[in-house]
Design a protein around this motif. Structure first.
Motif, PDB file in Angstrom:
ATOM      1  N   PHE A  23     -33.784  25.758 -30.754  1.00  0.00           N
ATOM      2  CA  PHE A  23     -33.279  24.536 -31.383  1.00  0.00           C
ATOM      3  C   PHE A  23     -33.355  23.339 -30.440  1.00  0.00           C
ATOM      4  O   PHE A  23     -33.550  22.202 -30.869  1.00  0.00           O
ATOM      5  CB  PHE A  23     -31.854  24.737 -31.907  1.00  0.00           C
ATOM      6  CG  PHE A  23     -30.778  24.662 -30.863  1.00  0.00           C
ATOM      7  CD1 PHE A  23     -30.195  23.455 -30.506  1.00  0.00           C
ATOM      8  CD2 PHE A  23     -30.329  25.817 -30.239  1.00  0.00           C
ATOM      9  CE1 PHE A  23     -29.196  23.390 -29.546  1.00  0.00           C
ATOM     10  CE2 PHE A  23     -29.335  25.757 -29.284  1.00  0.00           C
ATOM     11  CZ  PHE A  23     -28.770  24.545 -28.929  1.00  0.00           C
ATOM     12  N   VAL A  24     -33.226  23.596 -29.122  1.00  0.00           N
ATOM     13  CA  VAL A  24     -33.315  22.471 -28.186  1.00  0.00           C
ATOM     14  C   VAL A  24     -34.726  21.886 -28.152  1.00  0.00           C
ATOM     15  O   VAL A  24     -34.904  20.685 -27.923  1.00  0.00           O
ATOM     16  CB  VAL A  24     -32.877  22.882 -26.769  1.00  0.00           C
ATOM     17  CG1 VAL A  24     -31.404  23.161 -26.717  1.00  0.00           C
ATOM     18  CG2 VAL A  24     -33.679  24.067 -26.267  1.00  0.00           C
ATOM     19  N   PRO A  37     -30.150  10.461 -32.245  1.00  0.00           N
ATOM     20  CA  PRO A  37     -29.418  11.734 -32.306  1.00  0.00           C
ATOM     21  C   PRO A  37     -28.978  12.100 -33.719  1.00  0.00           C
ATOM     22  O   PRO A  37     -29.037  13.276 -34.106  1.00  0.00           O
ATOM     23  CB  PRO A  37     -28.217  11.480 -31.380  1.00  0.00           C
ATOM     24  CG  PRO A  37     -28.731  10.504 -30.368  1.00  0.00           C
ATOM     25  CD  PRO A  37     -29.649   9.593 -31.150  1.00  0.00           C
ATOM     26  N   VAL A  38     -28.550  11.123 -34.504  1.00  0.00           N
ATOM     27  CA  VAL A  38     -28.144  11.418 -35.881  1.00  0.00           C
ATOM     28  C   VAL A  38     -29.331  11.896 -36.706  1.00  0.00           C
ATOM     29  O   VAL A  38     -29.227  12.851 -37.489  1.00  0.00           O
ATOM     30  CB  VAL A  38     -27.501  10.169 -36.523  1.00  0.00           C
ATOM     31  CG1 VAL A  38     -27.277  10.394 -38.019  1.00  0.00           C
ATOM     32  CG2 VAL A  38     -26.185   9.840 -35.834  1.00  0.00           C
ATOM     33  N   GLN A  39     -30.482  11.256 -36.550  1.00  0.00           N
ATOM     34  CA  GLN A  39     -31.674  11.650 -37.293  1.00  0.00           C
ATOM     35  C   GLN A  39     -32.184  13.023 -36.844  1.00  0.00           C
ATOM     36  O   GLN A  39     -32.644  13.815 -37.661  1.00  0.00           O
ATOM     37  CB  GLN A  39     -32.754  10.588 -37.128  1.00  0.00           C
ATOM     38  CG  GLN A  39     -32.430   9.280 -37.836  1.00  0.00           C
ATOM     39  CD  GLN A  39     -33.318   8.124 -37.406  1.00  0.00           C
ATOM     40  OE1 GLN A  39     -33.856   8.127 -36.291  1.00  0.00           O
ATOM     41  NE2 GLN A  39     -33.461   7.123 -38.261  1.00  0.00           N
ATOM     42  N   ALA A  40     -32.096  13.301 -35.546  1.00  0.00           N
ATOM     43  CA  ALA A  40     -32.509  14.613 -35.043  1.00  0.00           C
ATOM     44  C   ALA A  40     -31.590  15.711 -35.564  1.00  0.00           C
ATOM     45  O   ALA A  40     -32.053  16.795 -35.953  1.00  0.00           O
ATOM     46  CB  ALA A  40     -32.519  14.603 -33.509  1.00  0.00           C
ATOM     47  N   ALA A  41     -30.275  15.437 -35.585  1.00  0.00           N
ATOM     48  CA  ALA A  41     -29.329  16.410 -36.133  1.00  0.00           C
ATOM     49  C   ALA A  41     -29.601  16.656 -37.605  1.00  0.00           C
ATOM     50  O   ALA A  41     -29.530  17.788 -38.094  1.00  0.00           O
ATOM     51  CB  ALA A  41     -27.898  15.911 -35.931  1.00  0.00           C
ATOM     52  N   ALA A 304     -22.944  19.258 -34.113  1.00  0.00           N
ATOM     53  CA  ALA A 304     -22.249  19.523 -32.853  1.00  0.00           C
ATOM     54  C   ALA A 304     -23.233  19.847 -31.732  1.00  0.00           C
ATOM     55  O   ALA A 304     -23.105  19.352 -30.602  1.00  0.00           O
ATOM     56  CB  ALA A 304     -21.265  20.679 -33.039  1.00  0.00           C
ATOM     57  N   LEU A 305     -24.229  20.676 -32.021  1.00  0.00           N
ATOM     58  CA  LEU A 305     -25.205  21.046 -31.000  1.00  0.00           C
ATOM     59  C   LEU A 305     -26.016  19.830 -30.558  1.00  0.00           C
ATOM     60  O   LEU A 305     -26.313  19.663 -29.369  1.00  0.00           O
ATOM     61  CB  LEU A 305     -26.128  22.139 -31.543  1.00  0.00           C
ATOM     62  CG  LEU A 305     -25.472  23.512 -31.744  1.00  0.00           C
ATOM     63  CD1 LEU A 305     -26.410  24.437 -32.489  1.00  0.00           C
ATOM     64  CD2 LEU A 305     -25.067  24.123 -30.409  1.00  0.00           C
ATOM     65  N   THR A 306     -26.376  18.979 -31.504  1.00  0.00           N
ATOM     66  CA  THR A 306     -27.140  17.779 -31.158  1.00  0.00           C
ATOM     67  C   THR A 306     -26.323  16.851 -30.274  1.00  0.00           C
ATOM     68  O   THR A 306     -26.838  16.262 -29.314  1.00  0.00           O
ATOM     69  CB  THR A 306     -27.579  17.041 -32.436  1.00  0.00           C
ATOM     70  OG1 THR A 306     -28.308  17.936 -33.274  1.00  0.00           O
ATOM     71  CG2 THR A 306     -28.465  15.850 -32.095  1.00  0.00           C
ATOM     72  N   ALA A 307     -25.032  16.722 -30.587  1.00  0.00           N
ATOM     73  CA  ALA A 307     -24.163  15.865 -29.774  1.00  0.00           C
ATOM     74  C   ALA A 307     -24.056  16.395 -28.351  1.00  0.00           C
ATOM     75  O   ALA A 307     -24.079  15.627 -27.378  1.00  0.00           O
ATOM     76  CB  ALA A 307     -22.786  15.770 -30.410  1.00  0.00           C
ATOM     77  N   LEU A 308     -23.952  17.713 -28.200  1.00  0.00           N
ATOM     78  CA  LEU A 308     -23.876  18.304 -26.866  1.00  0.00           C
ATOM     79  C   LEU A 308     -25.172  18.107 -26.093  1.00  0.00           C
ATOM     80  O   LEU A 308     -25.166  17.774 -24.903  1.00  0.00           O
ATOM     81  CB  LEU A 308     -23.551  19.796 -26.972  1.00  0.00           C
ATOM     82  CG  LEU A 308     -22.127  20.156 -27.398  1.00  0.00           C
ATOM     83  CD1 LEU A 308     -21.991  21.650 -27.607  1.00  0.00           C
ATOM     84  CD2 LEU A 308     -21.126  19.679 -26.355  1.00  0.00           C
ATOM     85  N   VAL A 309     -26.302  18.316 -26.783  1.00  0.00           N
ATOM     86  CA  VAL A 309     -27.594  18.129 -26.115  1.00  0.00           C
ATOM     87  C   VAL A 309     -27.768  16.684 -25.670  1.00  0.00           C
ATOM     88  O   VAL A 309     -28.254  16.400 -24.570  1.00  0.00           O
ATOM     89  CB  VAL A 309     -28.738  18.560 -27.050  1.00  0.00           C
ATOM     90  CG1 VAL A 309     -30.091  18.129 -26.497  1.00  0.00           C
ATOM     91  CG2 VAL A 309     -28.712  20.065 -27.260  1.00  0.00           C
ATOM     92  N   ALA A 310     -27.339  15.739 -26.516  1.00  0.00           N
ATOM     93  CA  ALA A 310     -27.479  14.324 -26.170  1.00  0.00           C
ATOM     94  C   ALA A 310     -26.618  13.951 -24.969  1.00  0.00           C
ATOM     95  O   ALA A 310     -26.960  13.031 -24.213  1.00  0.00           O
ATOM     96  CB  ALA A 310     -27.104  13.457 -27.379  1.00  0.00           C
ATOM     97  N   ALA A 311     -25.511  14.670 -24.774  1.00  0.00           N
ATOM     98  CA  ALA A 311     -24.601  14.358 -23.668  1.00  0.00           C
ATOM     99  C   ALA A 311     -24.927  15.133 -22.398  1.00  0.00           C
ATOM    100  O   ALA A 311     -24.247  14.968 -21.386  1.00  0.00           O
ATOM    101  CB  ALA A 311     -23.163  14.656 -24.085  1.00  0.00           C
ATOM    102  N   ALA A 312     -25.949  15.963 -22.434  1.00  0.00           N
ATOM    103  CA  ALA A 312     -26.252  16.847 -21.305  1.00  0.00           C
ATOM    104  C   ALA A 312     -26.750  16.077 -20.089  1.00  0.00           C
ATOM    105  O   ALA A 312     -27.475  15.083 -20.225  1.00  0.00           O
ATOM    106  CB  ALA A 312     -27.301  17.871 -21.718  1.00  0.00           C
ATOM    107  N   PRO A 313     -26.378  16.523 -18.887  1.00  0.00           N
ATOM    108  CA  PRO A 313     -26.961  15.940 -17.666  1.00  0.00           C
ATOM    109  C   PRO A 313     -28.464  16.174 -17.638  1.00  0.00           C
ATOM    110  O   PRO A 313     -28.964  17.139 -18.214  1.00  0.00           O
ATOM    111  CB  PRO A 313     -26.260  16.714 -16.535  1.00  0.00           C
ATOM    112  CG  PRO A 313     -25.063  17.338 -17.166  1.00  0.00           C
ATOM    113  CD  PRO A 313     -25.409  17.573 -18.598  1.00  0.00           C
ATOM    114  N   ASP A 314     -29.174  15.291 -16.969  1.00  0.00           N
ATOM    115  CA  ASP A 314     -30.629  15.415 -16.887  1.00  0.00           C
ATOM    116  C   ASP A 314     -31.028  16.776 -16.327  1.00  0.00           C
ATOM    117  O   ASP A 314     -30.497  17.231 -15.316  1.00  0.00           O
ATOM    118  CB  ASP A 314     -31.208  14.309 -15.991  1.00  0.00           C
ATOM    119  CG  ASP A 314     -31.139  12.944 -16.654  1.00  0.00           C
ATOM    120  OD1 ASP A 314     -30.971  12.908 -17.886  1.00  0.00           O
ATOM    121  OD2 ASP A 314     -31.248  11.927 -15.944  1.00  0.00           O
ATOM    122  N   GLY A 315     -31.967  17.412 -17.002  1.00  0.00           N
ATOM    123  CA  GLY A 315     -32.551  18.642 -16.498  1.00  0.00           C
ATOM    124  C   GLY A 315     -31.956  19.913 -17.045  1.00  0.00           C
ATOM    125  O   GLY A 315     -32.644  20.950 -17.063  1.00  0.00           O
TER     126      GLY A 315
END
Length: 399
Positions: A23-24, A37-41, A304-315
Motif C-alpha cells: 500500500f505504501v 494526501p486526500v486524493q491518494a487516500a 489513517a494509513l495515508t495520514a501516517l505515511v504523509a507524516a513519516a520522517p524522510d526515508g
C-alpha cells in the motif's frame, strides 16, 4: 482449525499480505504524479473496494478462486514517472485510458496480440529499471537516518529467515510504529477518516504516452499474464475476457477517485488457489470471497494509513517500500536476462528506465521500451519476435 475454515483463513492472509506489502508503493505512486494526501487516500480506498467487488463477482459466478489486486508494478512506475504535463487531472485521464485499453484487450484479441509481441525480456527489464531506484532507498536512508530506518531493515532481515511471507508486512508495521513515535502529533484526527475525492480527468498527450502505455504494458505483462499462469499451475482456468472486462471496468470506475489500475493478482493468487486454501479444490473459491471481505474492512483504514505515511520522517516509508519490491526486482532481472541473445537490449532498456529521464514531457519507461526495441532490431544476434509473454497470452483466447 476445521477444514471448512481453511479457505476463509487463507483469504484473510492473502488480503492482509497483499495490502500491507504494497500500500505504501501505491500511495507513493499516486503522490508522485500529483495527488494530494486526500486524493491518494481516496485512490487507495477505491482500489480496495473495486478489487473486492470484482473478486466477489468472479468467485461467486464461476466458483473459481480468482484473485484481484491493484497494480503494484504500475504504482512503482508512477513513482519514477513523477509529475506529468497537465498535473493530477492528466494522470487521472491516463488511468481512465488504461482502463479502456484493458477492456478492449478482452474484446479485441488483436490488441492482446500486440501486447504479447513486446518481448518479455524488455517488459521485465523496463519494470526492473523502474524498481531499481526504489529498491536503493533502504541503503540511502539507512546511511542518512540509521536510528529510524534500522528497525525497519532489521525486522525485514530477521523474518526473511524465520517467516519470509511476513517479512514485508512486519517491516511496514515497524515503519508505522516509528512514524507514530516520531510524528504522532502531526496527524490530525480528521485525517484518519476514510474519504473519497473525485477529480475531473484532464488530457495531455504526454500523460497518455508516458503513463497510459507503460502502465498498461507493465500491468498486462507483470500482473495479468502471470496471474493466469499462477491459476493454471493449480488447475484453474481464468475466464479471460470477463476478467479483463471486470478489471478494466474497475479501473474506469476508480480512476476519477484516484485509483490507477485493477488487475489479476499474481503472488497472492497462489494463497487463494493453492493448498493453503484447503484440500478441496472445489471449495477454494471461498478464499477469494474471504479476501474480498477483508479488503472491504481494510479500505476503512485507508485514510489513517495515508495520514501516517504523509507524516513519516524522510526515508522510513521509502525504505519499507524498497524492501517490499526487492522480490519483484529479483524476478524481473531474472526474466530480463534469461535469454543470452537478448541481454544487451534488456540492459539498455533497464538503464534508460532507471535513469528517470524525461524527453518531450514523456517519462523514462516509454523511452526505455523504445531503446530496447531499437537495440533488439540492430543487435546482430536478435532473436525472433516471439516471446514467452506471447505464448502465455495466446492461451488466454480460450478462457
Amino acid at each position: 482449525m476445521s477444514e471448512q475454515g481453511t479457505p476463509v483463513a487463507a483469504g484473510v492472509v492473502a488480503a492482509v499480505v497483499g495490502f500491507s506489502s504494497s500500500f505504501v508503493v501505491v500511495l507513493a505512486g499516486l503522490t508522485a504524479v500529483g495527488a494530494t494526501p486526500v486524493q491518494a487516500a481516496s485512490g487507495l480506498l477505491a482500489l480496495c473496494v473495486a478489487q473486492a467487488l470484482g473478486m466477489l463477482w468472479l468467485a461467486l459466478r464461476h466458483r473459481t478462486p480468482v484473485s484481484l489486486a491493484w497494480s503494484t508494478p504500475g504504482a512503482a512506475l508512477l513513482v519514477t514517472t513523477g509529475a506529468v504535463q497537465g498535473g493530477w487531472p492528466a494522470a487521472v485521464g491516463a488511468f481512465l485510458a488504461t482502463g479502456v485499453l484493458v477492456v478492449a484487450t478482452g474484446l479485441l484479441p488483436r490488441l492482446g496480440d500486440l501486447v504479447a509481441a513486446i518481448p518479455v525480456s524488455l517488459a521485465r527489464a523496463m519494470l526492473a529499471g523502474v524498481l531499481l531506484p526504489l529498491c536503493v532507498e533502504p541503503v540511502l536512508a539507512l546511511a542518512d537516518s540509521p536510528a529510524t530506518v534500522a528497525p525497519v531493515v532489521l525486522t525485514w532481515l530477521v523474518l526473511q529467515r524465520r517467516a519470509a511471507r511476513w517479512a514485508v508486512p512486519a517491516s511496514l508495521a515497524v515503519a508505522l510504529v516509528v512514524v507514530v513515535v516520531t510524528a504522532g502529533d502531526a496527524v490530525a484526527a480528521g485525517d484518519l477518516l476514510p474519504t473519497l475525492a473525485v477529480t475531473a480527468p484532464g488530457w495531455s498527450w504526454q500523460a497518455l504516452v508516458g503513463v497510459t502505455l507503460p502502465l498498461y504494458v507493465v500491468t498486462m505483462a507483470s500482473q495479468n499474464v502471470p496471474g493466469v499462469a499462477v491459476m493454471g499451475s493449480f488447475g484453474y482456468r481464468v475466464p479471460w475476457r470477463e476478467t479483463m472486462g471486470v478489471t478494466g471496468l474497475g479501473t474506469l470506475l476508480v480512476a476519477p477517485l484516484g485509483g490507477h489500475a485493477v488487475n489479476l493478482a499474481a503472488i497472492t493468487a497462489a494463497l487463494n488457489a493453492g493448498p493453503a486454501a484447503g484440500p478441496d479444490r472445489e471449495q477454494r473459491w471461498r478464499a477469494s470471497v474471504s479476501a474480498a471481505v477483508t479488503y472491504l474492512v481494510l479500505a476503512v483504514g485507508a485514510g489513517a494509513l495515508t495520514a501516517l505515511v504523509a507524516a513519516a520522517p524522510d526515508g522510513v516509508v521509502q525504505s519499507a517500500a524498497g524492501l517490499a519490491l526487492l522480490g519483484t526486482l529479483a524476478a524481473s532481472l531474472s526474466d530480463a536476462l534469461a535469454d543470452p541473445t537478448d541481454r544487451l537490449p534488456a540492459v539498455g532498456c533497464l538503464v534508460v528506465a532507471a535513469s528517470g529521464v524525461s524527453i518531450l514531457g514523456v517519462g523514462a519507461a516509454f523511452w526505455a521500451l523504445v531503446v530496447g526495441l531499437v537495440l533488439r532490431r540492430v543487435s546482430p544476434s536478435a532473436p525472433s519476435p516471439t516471446s514467452s509473454a506471447g505464448r502465455a497470452r495466446s492461451g488466454t483466447h480460450r478462457r
